[in-house]
Design a protein around this motif. Structure first.
Motif: not given
Length: 186
Positions: A71, A74-75, A77-79, A81-82, A172, A175-176
Motif C-alpha cells: 500500500w 502504491f500510494v 508511486l501514485s502520488i 505519478g499524479a 502510477i 504502483g497499481v
C-alpha cells in the motif's frame, strides 16, 4: 522486481530530468557536447543517489510495516505519478535558463530527484537489488538527460509535456501493479 520492471521505473523517474534538460536545450543558442554531458552527470548522479538514500531510510522501518508495504509503494508511486501528470497537463510555461553553473544544476538535480527518494523507500519494502536499481536509474537518466538537451535545442518544447505525462503514467501503473500483485496473490 524484475529487470524490465526496474528499467520501466528508471524511465519513469528520468522523465522529469529529461523535461528539464529539454528546457535547458531550448534556452541555449547552440548546444555543445559539454552541456549534454553536464546535464547527464548532474541529473543521472542525483537520480541514482536519491533512491539509495531512500532505500537506506526505508530499510530501517521495513520490519515494522511489512504488512502494508504494498500500500505504501502504491500510494507513493501514485502520488509521484499524479504530480508528474498534473505538471504535464499544466498550461504554465517554464522559463528557460541557459546557465549550467554548479548552483543552478545542483538545485535542478535535487528538485528533479526528490521523487526518486520516495521510490527508494518503496524499494526497501519490495526487497529490490538496490545497486542494480540505482545503477540502472542513474545510467538511464544520464542518457535521457544528455539527449534531452539536444532534443530541446533541435525541436523545442513540444516533447516536454509528453515526457512528463508518460513518466507519470508509468509510475502510477507500476504502483497499481505492485498493489494488485500483493493483494490478489496474498
Amino acid at each position: 522486481m524484475t529487470f524490465p520492471e526496474l528499467f520501466i521505473i528508471a524511465i519513469g523517474l528520468s522523465m522529469d530530468a529529461f523535461a528539464v534538460s529539454v528546457c535547458k536545450g531550448l534556452a541555449l543558442p547552440k548546444t555543445e557536447w559539454k552541456h549534454a554531458l553536464l546535464a547527464g552527470v548532474y541529473f543521472g548522479g542525483f537520480q541514482a543517489l536519491m533512491p539509495l538514500i531512500g532505500y537506506l531510510l526505508g530499510v530501517q522501518f521495513q520490519n515494522a510495516i511489512v504488512s502494508i508495504d504494498h500500500w505504501i509503494a502504491f500510494v507513493l508511486l501514485s502520488i509521484i505519478g499524479a504530480n508528474m501528470v498534473k505538471e504535464a497537463l499544466s498550461k504554465e510555461e517554464e522559463e528557460g535558463n541557459p546557465s549550467f553553473d554548479m548552483k543552478t544544476m545542483l538545485l535542478l538535480a535535487v528538485a528533479t530527484s526528490i521523487d526518486a527518494l520516495a521510490v527508494g523507500v518503496t524499494f526497501a519494502f519490495l526487497k529490490v537489488q538496490i545497486l542494480l536499481a540505482v545503477g540502472l536509474i542513474g545510467i538511464t537518466t544520464f542518457g535521457l538527460s544528455a539527449a534531452g538537451v539536444a532534443v530541446g535545442n533541435m525541436f523545442g518544447s513540444r516533447y516536454k509535456a509528453k515526457a512528463e505525462l508518460a513518466g507519470g503514467l508509468i509510475l502510477i501503473a507500476m504502483g497499481v501493479k505492485i498493489l494488485l500483485e500483493h493483494t490478489l496473490l496474498s
